[in-house]
Scaffold this active site. Structure first.
Site, PDB file in Angstrom:
ATOM      1  N   PRO A   2      24.990 -12.132   3.182  1.00  0.00           N
ATOM      2  CG  PRO A   2      25.617 -12.316   0.961  1.00  0.00           C
ATOM      3  CD  PRO A   2      25.668 -13.040   2.257  1.00  0.00           C
ATOM      4  CD  GLU A   3      21.278  -8.401   7.043  1.00  0.00           C
ATOM      5  OE1 GLU A   3      20.117  -8.035   7.260  1.00  0.00           O
ATOM      6  OE2 GLU A   3      22.194  -8.251   7.879  1.00  0.00           O
ATOM      7  CE  LYS A  52      19.314 -13.389   5.423  1.00  0.00           C
ATOM      8  NZ  LYS A  52      20.108 -13.778   6.610  1.00  0.00           N
ATOM      9  NE  ARG A 125      12.124 -25.213   2.905  1.00  0.00           N
ATOM     10  CZ  ARG A 125      12.456 -25.783   1.743  1.00  0.00           C
ATOM     11  NH1 ARG A 125      11.676 -26.734   1.225  1.00  0.00           N
ATOM     12  NH2 ARG A 125      13.537 -25.403   1.095  1.00  0.00           N
ATOM     13  CG  ASN A 165      23.938 -10.559  13.180  1.00  0.00           C
ATOM     14  OD1 ASN A 165      23.088 -10.632  14.062  1.00  0.00           O
ATOM     15  ND2 ASN A 165      25.229 -10.580  13.438  1.00  0.00           N
ATOM     16  NE  ARG A 257      25.927 -14.382  11.704  1.00  0.00           N
ATOM     17  CZ  ARG A 257      25.467 -13.808  10.597  1.00  0.00           C
ATOM     18  NH1 ARG A 257      24.399 -14.279   9.975  1.00  0.00           N
ATOM     19  NH2 ARG A 257      26.086 -12.741  10.108  1.00  0.00           N
TER      20      ARG A 257
END
Length: 268
Positions: A2-3, A52, A125, A165, A257
């Site tokens: 999931p984005e 995410k 981060r 992706n 990916r």
């Protein structure tokens, strides 16, 4: 995986269903049982997302979830079904109108109880999130100095948070940028345009609940919502003709990916 738009929608949905009320938290699978017991019965203050990552605040404690490749939430009303399989975490609450609501979490990469300070360490981060009031200059500072391919940089969550992706492939196509171009070869004007486009595309993804990146004039169906076939320019269209030039879309692996691009529209 999931984005960012999916996590944003999840946070909004969970906040609307559970925030401000006591939540019964369990871990039928058992892997989150000790942590669930600590927050069980507490009032949920809020649920937010960044990139995410999902953060549910129960007073001084925060449930942090990263769905990864296989994580998934299922939500419903009324009585929840009997727990089956690897059910990591379940929430149950009275709901806004008193009707019971529940949500089940399965298969996440991370489901942990952390403090505010640990939340900040995670955020520190991460790169800027196009769905938040973030400074795109932080990402540009990394990209403009890097010899790494821009297609890899866009997938690095420490550079840019929430882009996965699909958005990686599609935004580079929309701006005619080869995914193999080194970050330092990108111009600042190109980056500004990519960032602005990501803001638009992710916000559209939040509204629609799906990723659509094609412009109406480039679809086979010119009116109405884009069909699944028309939704993307290059993503998962390997071997099919480019919508703009007819060249077969290519694919190969990049940072673990499958990458998709048009070698003509996105020439190095």
């Amino acid at each position: 995986m999931p984005e960012g738009h999916t996590l944003f929608r999840l946070a909004r949905e969970q906040h609307g269903r559970f925030a401000g009320r006591e939540v019964h938290v369990t871990s039928p699978q058992g892997r989150f049982a000790a942590e669930a017991e600590l927050v069980d019965g507490r009032v949920l203050d809020e649920v937010t997302s960044y990139g995410k990552h999902l953060f549910a605040v129960f007073g001084p404690d925060v449930v942090h979830v990263h769905l990864g490749l296989y994580g998934k939430y299922t939500t419903g009303t009324g009585l929840p079904p009997e727990p089956r399989g690897a059910l990591r975490m379940r929430w149950e609450g009275p709901g806004e109108d008193g009707e019971g609501v529940w949500t089940d979490l399965r298969g996440p990469t991370a489901c942990e109880l952390i403090t505010d300070g640990e939340v900040q360490l995670i955020l520190d981060r991460l790169g800027p999130d196009p769905l938040r009031r973030s400074d795109p200059g932080r990402a540009w500072a990394r990209i403009s100095r890097s010899r790494q391919a821009v297609g890899a940089l866009l997938m690095d969550q420490s550079v840019l948070a929430g882009v996965g992706n699909v958005y990686r492939a599609e935004v580079l196509f929309r701006h005619g940028i080869s995914p193999f171009r080194p970050g330092k070869a990108l111009t600042e004007a190109e980056w500004d345009a990519v960032w602005a486009d990501l803001v638009v595309l992710l916000r559209a993804g939040v509204r629609a609940g799906r990723i659509v990146t094609t412009r109406p004039e480039d679809r086979t169906r010119k009116r109405g919502a884009a069909s699944r076939v028309d939704a993307h320019y290059v993503y998962r269209r390997a071997g099919q003709p480019c919508r703009l030039c007819g060249t077969p879309v290519r694919t190969e692996e990049m940072v673990g990916r499958n990458l998709f691009w048009c070698p003509t529209c996105q020439a190095v």
